[in-house]
Each structure stands twice: as C-alpha cells, then as structure tokens.
Enzyme design. Sequence first.
Site, PDB file in Angstrom:
ATOM      1  N   GLU A 151       2.299  -1.328   1.664  1.00 26.81           N
ATOM      2  CA  GLU A 151       2.322  -0.432   0.352  1.00 26.81           C
ATOM      3  C   GLU A 151       3.902  -0.397  -0.005  1.00 26.81           C
ATOM      4  O   GLU A 151       4.311   0.538  -0.821  1.00 26.81           O
ATOM      5  CB  GLU A 151       1.581   0.788   0.431  1.00 26.81           C
ATOM      6  CG  GLU A 151       0.240   0.440   0.515  1.00 26.81           C
ATOM      7  CD  GLU A 151      -0.667   1.720   0.149  1.00 26.81           C
ATOM      8  OE1 GLU A 151      -0.268   2.456  -0.554  1.00 26.81           O
ATOM      9  OE2 GLU A 151      -1.629   1.857   0.502  1.00 26.81           O
TER      10      GLU A 151
ATOM     11  N   HIS B  50      -0.439   2.440  -3.633  1.00 23.66           N
ATOM     12  CA  HIS B  50       0.544   2.059  -4.277  1.00 23.66           C
ATOM     13  C   HIS B  50       0.176   0.322  -4.602  1.00 23.66           C
ATOM     14  O   HIS B  50       0.048  -0.303  -3.734  1.00 23.66           O
ATOM     15  CB  HIS B  50       1.795   1.983  -3.393  1.00 23.66           C
ATOM     16  CG  HIS B  50       2.366   3.426  -3.219  1.00 23.66           C
ATOM     17  ND1 HIS B  50       1.625   4.096  -2.125  1.00 23.66           N
ATOM     18  CD2 HIS B  50       3.360   4.149  -3.494  1.00 23.66           C
ATOM     19  CE1 HIS B  50       2.088   5.294  -2.105  1.00 23.66           C
ATOM     20  NE2 HIS B  50       3.100   5.426  -2.998  1.00 23.66           N
TER      21      HIS B  50
ATOM     22  N   LYS C  39      -2.239  10.766  -5.405  1.00 22.30           N
ATOM     23  CA  LYS C  39      -1.243   9.912  -5.948  1.00 22.30           C
ATOM     24  C   LYS C  39      -1.435   8.720  -5.994  1.00 22.30           C
ATOM     25  O   LYS C  39      -1.741   8.110  -4.851  1.00 22.30           O
ATOM     26  CB  LYS C  39      -0.086  10.588  -5.236  1.00 22.30           C
ATOM     27  CG  LYS C  39       1.323   9.529  -5.514  1.00 22.30           C
ATOM     28  CD  LYS C  39       2.259   9.346  -4.425  1.00 22.30           C
ATOM     29  CE  LYS C  39       3.499   8.388  -4.770  1.00 22.30           C
ATOM     30  NZ  LYS C  39       4.408   7.971  -3.803  1.00 22.30           N
TER      31      LYS C  39
END
Length: 259
Positions: free
Chosen positions: A90, A152, A179
């Site tokens: 990531e 991500h 997130k």
Amino acid sequence: MRPLPFAPLAVPAIIAPLTGGSTEAVAAQAAAAGSEPGVDVLEWRVDALLEAQDAWGVRSSRAARAVVEGFEAATLPGLPVLATFRSEAEGGECPLEVYFELVAALMGVAAPDDRGGMVSPSAVDVEIARDGALELIGAARETGVAVVASSHEWEATPPAEEIQARLHRMAAAGADVAKIAVMPQTMEDVFGLMQATHAASEALAIPVIGIAMGERGRLTRLCAAEFGSAATFATVGAASAPGQMTAAQVAAVRQALRR
C-alpha cells in the site's frame, strides 16, 4: 462531524507525518511539527525509520531498539501520535511477511511523558486488507489504543460504492476511525471519493477520512470538513504521500471554512 478519538478538539484534524530515517531526524521533524500552529496529530511512519536502518528482523534487538527510540523521538507533550507501518502493498516500506508481528508489537511500545509516567501511541494504523487485520484491531482495543483502519489505492479510484463498502467493513471490524486514500485519474474520481466519504460519514458511528492523492486530489486535503472527512494529512517538511499540502495552508483554509 464526529471528532477523532485521539484528537477530540480538532475537526477536521491536521495530521503531520514524521518520515525520518533516524531518531535524530524523527525528533527534528516532531519538534518542527509541534511548533506549527494548527497541527493536531503526529503520524510517525515507523516503516520509514526501519527501512533506512535496514532493521526488519521482527524479533531482532536492533528492530526493537529502533522502534522504542523512534517512538521516544516522535513523542511531544500534548500531541497524539498515530503510529503507522505502511506495507509495501500500500505504498510503504514494510514487507508483508513481517507486517502483522510489527504492528502487534507497536501496540506495547511506551515512552516517558512530561509528568513522569509512560505514554503509548494514541492510535495505530491497521491496513484492513492485511492478513490478521481483525486480530490486530481486537488486540488494540484490549490495550486501549485507538485504531485507524486504512485502505490505499495508488493507481486508481474504486467506484463510490466500493469506497463506501470498505469504510463500512472497517467500522464493522471494530476500528475507531475508517480511512481510505485513492489516486484519481479524473475529477469525476475526486467527486466520487467525496460523495462516498460523505455518505459513510452520515451512516457510520465512527469518524471517516477520505483522501484523493496527487495534484487532482488537493481539494480533498483542503476542504475535508465540507464532505465529512474527519482529518487530513499535511506537511511540515517532508511529505508521506503525493499531493499533500503544507500544514499552514490547510490550517488557513480550515479556519476560513470553520462554522
């Protein structure tokens, strides 16, 4: 907007990354960020330190010493520390084969505080796609450390429905913050990220963070509160991802938009 559990007075919070490859560099970055008005949280990128020192042996005394000394260097009175091992998968430096054990060990790291006691990281980052992510989130909750579950995408932006699904998965796993960061190829990608973040912020009981990286995504770093994102990452010195603005720039826009 719900506040972050480790930065309850700042909405949206400004998180400054510490990417130093030595304890001296981490300490210097922490001191600079701590003196920057508007910075609410320090993100210590542990993988950057261990990569620079080639200290990836999970059980080695060298790795353990580097983590302890690095956390002491990153710790400042009054500023929460989000500790992050970003994996190679990531965009970081941490090899996948040691990710689980290193994140688990990070939860027990402590440093002296300014009152003569000991302090641990206020939060740890757990990549939701990693093997053992659920176990790591559970272990963090047992130790009282908040978890920022993360995902991500460095090449593209998933559809808005997929972004929402990932954020919901993080919340269902027991994370304290969800997130996602994506790489937009068009402005439609940016708008999709913003829409999905807003929808998740309305639906979930935990704060969410949505970021579009790169030049196209700079809007999302400046106007987080406008679409439900509880924090943004901004630089005081070195950046940890493409498109990060300076903490001063973000703080100025945050102040202008604050209601």
